[in-house]
Design a protein around this motif. Sequence first.
Motif, PDB file in Angstrom:
ATOM      1  N   TYR A   1       0.807  -1.217   0.000  1.00  0.00           N
ATOM      2  CA  TYR A   1       0.000   0.000   0.000  1.00  0.00           C
ATOM      3  C   TYR A   1       0.846   1.276   0.000  1.00  0.00           C
ATOM      4  CZ  TYR A   1       0.848   0.237   5.076  1.00  0.00           C
ATOM      5  OH  TYR A   1       1.441   0.311   6.313  1.00  0.00           O
ATOM      6  N   LEU A   2       2.159   1.146   0.220  1.00  0.00           N
ATOM      7  CA  LEU A   2       3.040   2.312   0.176  1.00  0.00           C
ATOM      8  C   LEU A   2       3.637   2.535  -1.213  1.00  0.00           C
ATOM      9  CD1 LEU A   2       5.082   1.893   3.495  1.00  0.00           C
ATOM     10  CD2 LEU A   2       2.942   3.131   3.136  1.00  0.00           C
ATOM     11  N   VAL A   3       3.409   1.602  -2.119  1.00  0.00           N
ATOM     12  CA  VAL A   3       4.064   1.642  -3.435  1.00  0.00           C
ATOM     13  C   VAL A   3       3.136   2.249  -4.483  1.00  0.00           C
ATOM     14  CG1 VAL A   3       5.161   0.270  -5.242  1.00  0.00           C
ATOM     15  CG2 VAL A   3       5.432  -0.385  -2.847  1.00  0.00           C
ATOM     16  N   ASP A   4       3.654   3.216  -5.228  1.00  0.00           N
ATOM     17  CA  ASP A   4       2.889   3.874  -6.284  1.00  0.00           C
ATOM     18  C   ASP A   4       2.671   2.929  -7.458  1.00  0.00           C
ATOM     19  OD1 ASP A   4       1.869   6.274  -7.782  1.00  0.00           O
ATOM     20  OD2 ASP A   4       3.601   5.802  -9.033  1.00  0.00           O
ATOM     21  N   GLY A   5       1.463   2.935  -8.010  1.00  0.00           N
ATOM     22  CA  GLY A   5       1.121   2.030  -9.095  1.00  0.00           C
ATOM     23  C   GLY A   5       1.520   2.513 -10.470  1.00  0.00           C
ATOM     24  N   ILE A   6       2.185   3.673 -10.557  1.00  0.00           N
ATOM     25  CA  ILE A   6       2.670   4.180 -11.838  1.00  0.00           C
ATOM     26  C   ILE A   6       4.190   4.152 -11.900  1.00  0.00           C
ATOM     27  CG2 ILE A   6       2.801   6.210 -13.350  1.00  0.00           C
ATOM     28  CD1 ILE A   6      -0.024   6.928 -12.467  1.00  0.00           C
ATOM     29  N   THR A   7       4.834   4.643 -10.855  1.00  0.00           N
ATOM     30  CA  THR A   7       6.306   4.653 -10.829  1.00  0.00           C
ATOM     31  C   THR A   7       6.882   3.409 -10.166  1.00  0.00           C
ATOM     32  OG1 THR A   7       6.405   5.778  -8.683  1.00  0.00           O
ATOM     33  CG2 THR A   7       6.273   7.169 -10.654  1.00  0.00           C
ATOM     34  N   PHE A   8       6.051   2.720  -9.344  1.00  0.00           N
ATOM     35  CA  PHE A   8       6.474   1.526  -8.603  1.00  0.00           C
ATOM     36  C   PHE A   8       7.575   1.830  -7.589  1.00  0.00           C
ATOM     37  CE2 PHE A   8       4.855   0.258 -12.736  1.00  0.00           C
ATOM     38  CZ  PHE A   8       3.751  -0.462 -12.329  1.00  0.00           C
ATOM     39  N   GLU A   9       7.573   3.055  -7.091  1.00  0.00           N
ATOM     40  CA  GLU A   9       8.451   3.465  -6.000  1.00  0.00           C
ATOM     41  C   GLU A   9       7.588   3.791  -4.787  1.00  0.00           C
ATOM     42  OE1 GLU A   9      11.596   3.198  -6.386  1.00  0.00           O
ATOM     43  OE2 GLU A   9      11.655   2.971  -8.569  1.00  0.00           O
ATOM     44  N   ILE A  10       8.220   3.904  -3.606  1.00  0.00           N
ATOM     45  CA  ILE A  10       7.472   4.288  -2.413  1.00  0.00           C
ATOM     46  C   ILE A  10       6.993   5.731  -2.566  1.00  0.00           C
ATOM     47  CG2 ILE A  10       7.599   4.634   0.083  1.00  0.00           C
ATOM     48  CD1 ILE A  10       9.672   2.423   0.177  1.00  0.00           C
ATOM     49  N   MET A  11       5.735   5.963  -2.265  1.00  0.00           N
ATOM     50  CA  MET A  11       5.152   7.294  -2.455  1.00  0.00           C
ATOM     51  C   MET A  11       5.701   8.300  -1.441  1.00  0.00           C
ATOM     52  SD  MET A  11       1.159   6.397  -3.381  1.00  0.00           S
ATOM     53  CE  MET A  11       0.992   4.947  -2.326  1.00  0.00           C
ATOM     54  N   HIS A  12       5.802   9.541  -1.891  1.00  0.00           N
ATOM     55  CA  HIS A  12       6.245  10.633  -1.023  1.00  0.00           C
ATOM     56  C   HIS A  12       5.132  11.653  -0.810  1.00  0.00           C
ATOM     57  CE1 HIS A  12      10.505   9.409  -1.062  1.00  0.00           C
ATOM     58  NE2 HIS A  12      10.254   9.023  -2.311  1.00  0.00           N
ATOM     59  N   ASP A  13       4.285  11.847  -1.823  1.00  0.00           N
ATOM     60  CA  ASP A  13       3.184  12.811  -1.729  1.00  0.00           C
ATOM     61  C   ASP A  13       1.943  12.190  -2.366  1.00  0.00           C
ATOM     62  OD1 ASP A  13       1.610  15.028  -1.439  1.00  0.00           O
ATOM     63  OD2 ASP A  13       2.598  16.226  -2.990  1.00  0.00           O
ATOM     64  N   PRO A  14       1.331  11.214  -1.690  1.00  0.00           N
ATOM     65  CA  PRO A  14       0.192  10.502  -2.283  1.00  0.00           C
ATOM     66  C   PRO A  14      -1.064  11.350  -2.402  1.00  0.00           C
ATOM     67  CG  PRO A  14       0.556   9.779  -0.025  1.00  0.00           C
ATOM     68  CD  PRO A  14       1.694  10.678  -0.366  1.00  0.00           C
ATOM     69  N   VAL A  15      -1.749  11.170  -3.533  1.00  0.00           N
ATOM     70  CA  VAL A  15      -3.038  11.823  -3.767  1.00  0.00           C
ATOM     71  C   VAL A  15      -4.026  10.757  -4.219  1.00  0.00           C
ATOM     72  CG1 VAL A  15      -2.096  14.094  -4.311  1.00  0.00           C
ATOM     73  CG2 VAL A  15      -2.358  12.401  -6.132  1.00  0.00           C
ATOM     74  N   ILE A  16      -5.311  11.054  -4.038  1.00  0.00           N
ATOM     75  CA  ILE A  16      -6.368  10.110  -4.357  1.00  0.00           C
ATOM     76  C   ILE A  16      -7.055  10.528  -5.654  1.00  0.00           C
ATOM     77  CG2 ILE A  16      -8.468   8.977  -3.524  1.00  0.00           C
ATOM     78  CD1 ILE A  16      -7.668   9.824  -0.687  1.00  0.00           C
ATOM     79  N   VAL A  17      -7.251   9.554  -6.559  1.00  0.00           N
ATOM     80  CA  VAL A  17      -8.009   9.802  -7.787  1.00  0.00           C
ATOM     81  C   VAL A  17      -9.472   9.461  -7.521  1.00  0.00           C
ATOM     82  CG1 VAL A  17      -6.007   9.357  -9.254  1.00  0.00           C
ATOM     83  CG2 VAL A  17      -7.557   7.478  -8.687  1.00  0.00           C
ATOM     84  N   PRO A  18     -10.411   9.881  -8.392  1.00  0.00           N
ATOM     85  CA  PRO A  18     -11.843   9.659  -8.131  1.00  0.00           C
ATOM     86  C   PRO A  18     -12.227   8.210  -7.867  1.00  0.00           C
ATOM     87  CG  PRO A  18     -11.592  11.272  -9.868  1.00  0.00           C
ATOM     88  CD  PRO A  18     -10.200  10.762  -9.556  1.00  0.00           C
ATOM     89  N   SER A  19     -11.485   7.248  -8.449  1.00  0.00           N
ATOM     90  CA  SER A  19     -11.838   5.838  -8.224  1.00  0.00           C
ATOM     91  C   SER A  19     -11.474   5.365  -6.825  1.00  0.00           C
ATOM     92  CB  SER A  19     -11.126   4.959  -9.255  1.00  0.00           C
ATOM     93  OG  SER A  19      -9.719   5.056  -9.121  1.00  0.00           O
ATOM     94  N   GLY A  20     -10.735   6.201  -6.047  1.00  0.00           N
ATOM     95  CA  GLY A  20     -10.397   5.854  -4.674  1.00  0.00           C
ATOM     96  C   GLY A  20      -9.003   5.315  -4.472  1.00  0.00           C
TER      97      GLY A  20
END
Length: 284
Positions: free
Chosen positions: A212-231
């Motif tokens: 849950y800490l890994v970004d689904g686009i860059t596949f790195e640990i997130m630093h500034d996570p944001v939520i898209v409309p799908s949640g």
Amino acid sequence: MSFELKEKGNQLFKDGDYNGAEELFSQAIQKNPREPTFFTNRALTRTKLAKWAGVEHDARAAIDLYGAKSPSSLKSCWYLSQALLGLQRPQEAYEVAIDAYRASLAARNPQTENLSKTVLRAKQQIWAAKETARLREMNATLATMEGLIEADLKRAVDDLQAQLERGEIGETGCLEDQKALREDAERHIANVRDAFRIASNGEVAERVVPDYLVDGITFEIMHDPVIVPSGTSFDRVGVLKYVEQSGVDPITRTPMSVNDLRPNYALKAACEDFLAKNGWAVDW
């Protein structure tokens, strides 16, 4: 006639008769070896049977027939990366999946989410292999014990293969038994590592990054996570660029704009806390 075989194979697949479906797709391929959908259908069927070498063969054949740069080949790339993971070749799986994932993003292809998950699985396997090497280097006794478990596994798998070649067991039973043996070996290794972790007061412990800490686009640990409309949450930099270019939600592909992004403060705090306590994860 070949397409009739394909349709019959599709029906057997829906009914859960994967061996029967595989046979019909094979017959269709014999009649028309230039039709890529025959190979993709057999590849999918073989994933259900865990026949990873066969999946690799069929996926590569379909990619060649479609053309490597054709959007139609993206599903075959997904099958290929799954096969490479099943064959314990995670670096190859990662390279196939990440290239296909980027092409899928650009084409707004429905395989994007599947490829994203496969990239993450490949990265996790690559990291797990590095962790195994690190732990064994730290403790020679642990390396010896794990080596013995793996040697026992190899002997048992080789014995099953010999029984298959002698006709004493069927292919499906052989694959199922091999899977069970590998799962048992993984449990034994996990138990050994847990015992060494306790005995060493945590010094010998496998390092893991939570999904849950890994970004689904860059596949790195997130630093500034944001939520898209799908949640779903993504790191701001990567998803901002994606939405600006595509104008759609990365998961549902429904229209959205950068103004629809919302900060995920709780997840940001979790990421910062994890990185503060696990500096090694920067190189994950």
